[in-house]
Design a protein around this motif. Structure first.
Motif, mmCIF file in Angstrom:
data_model
loop_
_atom_site.group_PDB
_atom_site.id
_atom_site.type_symbol
_atom_site.label_atom_id
_atom_site.label_comp_id
_atom_site.label_asym_id
_atom_site.label_seq_id
_atom_site.Cartn_x
_atom_site.Cartn_y
_atom_site.Cartn_z
ATOM 1 N N ALA A 1 0.830 -1.211 0.000
ATOM 2 C CA ALA A 1 0.000 0.000 0.000
ATOM 3 C C ALA A 1 0.865 1.263 0.000
ATOM 4 N N ASP A 2 2.025 1.187 0.624
ATOM 5 C CA ASP A 2 2.892 2.361 0.760
ATOM 6 C C ASP A 2 3.890 2.528 -0.387
ATOM 7 N N ALA A 3 4.288 1.443 -1.008
ATOM 8 C CA ALA A 3 5.392 1.466 -1.978
ATOM 9 C C ALA A 3 4.997 2.155 -3.280
ATOM 10 N N ARG A 4 5.935 2.889 -3.813
ATOM 11 C CA ARG A 4 5.767 3.459 -5.148
ATOM 12 C C ARG A 4 6.080 2.367 -6.163
ATOM 13 N N PRO A 5 5.538 2.472 -7.357
ATOM 14 C CA PRO A 5 5.816 1.435 -8.370
ATOM 15 C C PRO A 5 7.301 1.195 -8.608
ATOM 16 N N ARG A 6 8.111 2.239 -8.620
ATOM 17 C CA ARG A 6 9.546 2.034 -8.856
ATOM 18 C C ARG A 6 10.216 1.320 -7.684
ATOM 19 N N ASP A 7 9.727 1.561 -6.457
ATOM 20 C CA ASP A 7 10.274 0.859 -5.294
ATOM 21 C C ASP A 7 9.950 -0.632 -5.371
ATOM 22 N N LEU A 8 8.738 -0.924 -5.759
ATOM 23 C CA LEU A 8 8.320 -2.315 -5.891
ATOM 24 C C LEU A 8 9.094 -3.014 -7.010
ATOM 25 N N ALA A 9 9.306 -2.318 -8.109
ATOM 26 C CA ALA A 9 10.088 -2.895 -9.211
ATOM 27 C C ALA A 9 11.526 -3.165 -8.762
ATOM 28 N N ARG A 10 12.099 -2.249 -8.009
ATOM 29 C CA ARG A 10 13.466 -2.439 -7.504
ATOM 30 C C ARG A 10 13.520 -3.633 -6.557
ATOM 31 N N LEU A 11 12.537 -3.731 -5.672
ATOM 32 C CA LEU A 11 12.498 -4.842 -4.727
ATOM 33 C C LEU A 11 12.406 -6.180 -5.461
ATOM 34 N N ARG A 12 11.546 -6.242 -6.455
ATOM 35 C CA ARG A 12 11.404 -7.480 -7.226
ATOM 36 C C ARG A 12 12.703 -7.828 -7.955
ATOM 37 N N ALA A 13 13.371 -6.834 -8.500
ATOM 38 C CA ALA A 13 14.644 -7.072 -9.193
ATOM 39 C C ALA A 13 15.715 -7.547 -8.209
ATOM 40 N N GLU A 14 15.731 -6.973 -7.026
ATOM 41 C CA GLU A 14 16.713 -7.386 -6.027
ATOM 42 C C GLU A 14 16.450 -8.813 -5.554
ATOM 43 N N TRP A 15 15.189 -9.173 -5.402
ATOM 44 C CA TRP A 15 14.866 -10.549 -5.016
ATOM 45 C C TRP A 15 15.322 -11.517 -6.112
ATOM 46 N N ALA A 16 15.098 -11.165 -7.353
ATOM 47 C CA ALA A 16 15.560 -12.007 -8.461
ATOM 48 C C ALA A 16 17.079 -12.128 -8.442
ATOM 49 N N ALA A 17 17.780 -11.034 -8.147
ATOM 50 C CA ALA A 17 19.246 -11.066 -8.071
ATOM 51 C C ALA A 17 19.705 -11.936 -6.912
ATOM 52 N N PHE A 18 19.040 -11.822 -5.769
ATOM 53 C CA PHE A 18 19.377 -12.669 -4.627
ATOM 54 C C PHE A 18 19.184 -14.137 -4.986
ATOM 55 N N ALA B 1 19.162 -15.547 -7.918
ATOM 56 C CA ALA B 1 20.154 -15.966 -8.914
ATOM 57 C C ALA B 1 21.510 -16.211 -8.255
ATOM 58 N N GLN B 2 21.881 -15.337 -7.336
ATOM 59 C CA GLN B 2 23.167 -15.475 -6.659
ATOM 60 C C GLN B 2 23.196 -16.710 -5.759
ATOM 61 N N MET B 3 22.048 -17.120 -5.252
ATOM 62 C CA MET B 3 21.970 -18.236 -4.316
ATOM 63 C C MET B 3 21.449 -19.519 -4.972
ATOM 64 N N ALA B 4 21.265 -19.519 -6.276
ATOM 65 C CA ALA B 4 20.592 -20.610 -6.970
ATOM 66 C C ALA B 4 21.211 -21.978 -6.729
ATOM 67 N N ASP B 5 22.503 -22.039 -6.570
ATOM 68 C CA ASP B 5 23.166 -23.342 -6.422
ATOM 69 C C ASP B 5 23.274 -23.793 -4.966
ATOM 70 N N ARG B 6 22.691 -23.052 -4.063
ATOM 71 C CA ARG B 6 22.780 -23.381 -2.636
ATOM 72 C C ARG B 6 21.489 -24.034 -2.144
ATOM 73 N N PRO B 7 21.590 -24.903 -1.145
ATOM 74 C CA PRO B 7 20.384 -25.499 -0.567
ATOM 75 C C PRO B 7 19.518 -24.430 0.103
ATOM 76 N N ALA B 8 18.232 -24.713 0.226
ATOM 77 C CA ALA B 8 17.291 -23.748 0.795
ATOM 78 C C ALA B 8 17.718 -23.278 2.181
ATOM 79 N N ALA B 9 18.205 -24.184 3.008
ATOM 80 C CA ALA B 9 18.620 -23.794 4.366
ATOM 81 C C ALA B 9 19.764 -22.787 4.325
ATOM 82 N N ASP B 10 20.678 -22.952 3.396
ATOM 83 C CA ASP B 10 21.789 -22.010 3.269
ATOM 84 C C ASP B 10 21.301 -20.667 2.723
#
Length: 100
Positions: A42-59, A61-70
């Motif tokens: 409710a509070d986020a601006r569209p660009r903030d939400l887009a940045r958050l989604r991109a950062e989650w995708a980057a996270f 991708a960076q962790m893709a080869d690691r087990p879920a617990a790690d």
């Protein structure tokens, strides 16, 4: 070559979410994690939400080869706030809610 360590400064959108909404008082302030995510949406601006989604995708991708617990441990150690999910699936559910 080992992967680059996670740094909070590389994920300002995630930092904003966890420090402002998913902090140690999440249940006292919002009643639930889901309600905190809804408040962020409710509070986020569209660009903030887009940045958050991109950062989650980057996270992810960076962790893709690691087990879920790690992945969960790395998130908690480098990016997490006061909210400490017990399973990576709980963390993933937060970001899936942010995709809606």
């Amino acid at each position: 070559m080992s992967p680059r360590p996670l740094r909070r400064a590389d994920f300002p959108g995630i930092d904003q979410l966890v420090s402002g909404y998913l902090n140690q008082d999440v249940h006292e302030i919002y009643g639930s994690v889901e309600a905190a995510v809804d408040a962020y949406l409710a509070d986020a601006r569209p660009r903030d939400l887009a940045r958050l989604r991109a950062e989650w995708a980057a996270f992810c991708a960076q962790m893709a080869d690691r087990p879920a617990a790690d992945r969960l441990a790395q998130f908690g150690k480098h990016l997490g706030g006061g909210w400490t999910p017990k399973r990576f699936s709980h963390l993933r559910a937060v970001f899936e809610r942010l995709e809606k």
